[in-house]
Design an enzyme around this catalytic site. Structure first.
Site: not given
Ligand code: NAP
Ligand code: G4F
Length: 339
Positions: A15-16, A82, A84, A86, A127, A129, A151, A155
């Site tokens: 993932g990212q 990490l 999930a 997500s 998160t 969230e 979600y 979490k």
């Molecule tokens: P992401 O890009 O969606 O990556 C998710 C990763 O989890 C991918 O490598 C995916 O593998 C793996 N995965 C999903 N289900 C799995 C399973 N059942 N077993 C093993 N691996 C699995 O997420 P990210 O943005 O890097 O975020 C990393 C973590 O931080 C997540 O837990 C997310 O919920 C949390 N988080 C993210 C943010 C954010 O803004 N990015 C903020 C707060 C918390 P595949 O490639 O095989 O799908």
């Molecule tokens: O980019 P989003 O889908 O991210 P969201 O829901 O904030 O979740 C991400 O951040 C969380 C941390 O707070 C992580 F835990 C989670 O795993 C993930 O990485 O949406 C952001 C906002 C939302 O309010 C949504 O309603 O953008 C709004 N939005 C408006 N138009 C949209 C769109 N979101 C998406 N995905 N697509 C749209 O077209």
């Protein structure tokens, strides 16, 4: 010569965040292991460029047996959970899979650590969230948890269990309550990357099969050449993922396990992200964005904005990348990718 490098095990490595963290740890001379889901066609996702430097183990957070087996074999000093499902929007479509992978998946790791490698330090990806419907702004480690979607509920389970396992079994389990962080490696399912790809596709006049695929498996631009979005008033605290993986590492190197809020403290709307991204390519967003209520959510969270003063004060972490730099980085990366 015995290998004296520190050993890290990362779930969600494709993932990212997994990709930036793997780069960060390799740079620090760690031996990096990653849990990789088996697909019918092997996919290394965002770590394809590192596939010769990482040791992969095929497995899944759904399978406790494989988690215990890998911990016994790898004996990691540090584990970063990490992995999930997500995506918030998707969690309404797959609530049970989300509860299982995002919630119980973490608990399976805690159990494996408790039984197999109780001396490993574990980072759990919590998160913002978690704060969901809160009326308190900004949010810190003491803000009550109030999830607003499947979600966030999953979490919350993982977060509470992290605290319970830490206190009950004296395990080193820390949580990072991370606010939104983005990058050129962000999946196009998320709004920031959907916007950067959309602005660039419109600027370059891409059509048909040349259009990148975004949310819902659809081309990023609709048949009329417009970018469809949901709630433009949604507010988020957006930072750069590359800055946030350093916070994860610092959190595991503190002298005791704890919970840590990580964010920029700056809030922007989706509309402001559109303005900034389209203006990077010399376009007016209002000419190109339309609302599609399909992307609205059954419930929206309140403004999520971090009070990250604890991690700044105690661990010395602060974000290095501004909102403007982040948007510019994402748009220019997509420009060079799609040109
Ligand atoms: P992401 O890009 O969606 O990556 C998710 C990763 O989890 C991918 O490598 C995916 O593998 C793996 N995965 C999903 N289900 C799995 C399973 N059942 N077993 C093993 N691996 C699995 O997420 P990210 O943005 O890097 O975020 C990393 C973590 O931080 C997540 O837990 C997310 O919920 C949390 N988080 C993210 C943010 C954010 O803004 N990015 C903020 C707060 C918390 P595949 O490639 O095989 O799908
Ligand atoms: O980019 P989003 O889908 O991210 P969201 O829901 O904030 O979740 C991400 O951040 C969380 C941390 O707070 C992580 F835990 C989670 O795993 C993930 O990485 O949406 C952001 C906002 C939302 O309010 C949504 O309603 O953008 C709004 N939005 C408006 N138009 C949209 C769109 N979101 C998406 N995905 N697509 C749209 O077209």
């Amino acid at each position: 010569m015995p290998d004296k490098r520190k050993i890290a095990f990362i779930t969600g490595i494709t993932g990212q965040d997994g990709s930036y963290l793997a780069e960060f740890l390799l740079e620090k001379n760690y031996k990096v292991h990653g849990l990789l889901r088996r697909n019918s066609n092997p996919s290394y996702g965002n770590v394809a460029h590192l596939r010769h430097e990482i040791e992969f183990s095929f497995g899944d957070l759904a399978d406790p047996a494989c988690l215990s087996m890998y911990l016994a074999k790898i004996q990691p000093d540090e584990i970063y959970n990490l992995g999930a499902l997500s995506h918030v929007h998707e969690s309404w479509l797959q609530p049970l899979a989300t509860a299982d992978q995002t919630g119980l998946g973490a608990l399976r790791i805690y159990e494996a650590v408790r039984n197999v490698t109780p001396r490993s330090r574990l980072y759990q990806a919590s998160t913002s969230e978690l704060f969901g419907k809160t009326k308190i702004i900004p949010q810190n480690e003491d803000t009550p948890i109030h999830p607003a979607n499947p979600y966030a509920a999953a979490k919350a389970l993982a977060h509470f269990d992290a605290q319970i396992y830490r206190e009950s079994f004296k395990l080193f389990i820390s949580t990072g309550i991370l606010f939104n962080h983005e990058s050129p490696r962000r999946s196009p399912d998320f709004v920031t990357r959907k916007i950067s790809l959309g602005a660039v596709a419109i600027k370059l006049g891409l059509k048909g099969g040349r259009l990148p695929i975004a949310q819902g498996g659809r081309p990023v631009i609709n048949a009329l050449g417009k970018l469809e979005l949901g709630n433009l008033d949604a507010q988020r605290d957006w930072g750069f993922a590359g800055d946030y993986v350093e916070a994860m590492w610092l959190i595991l190197h503190h002298d005791r396990p704890d919970d840590w809020v990580v964010g920029t403290g700056q809030v922007h709307t989706v509309r402001q992200f559109c303005e900034a991204a389209f203006s990077e390519v010399g376009l007016n967003w209002q000419d190109h964005v339309v609302i599609n209520p399909e992307w609205n959510r059954p419930t929206e969270t309140g403004p999520l904005v971090a009070d990250a003063s604890k991690i700044k004060r105690i661990l010395g972490w602060k974000p290095k990348t501004s909102f403007k730099q982040l948007v510019s980085m994402m748009v220019h990366s997509d420009l060079s990718r799609l040109s």
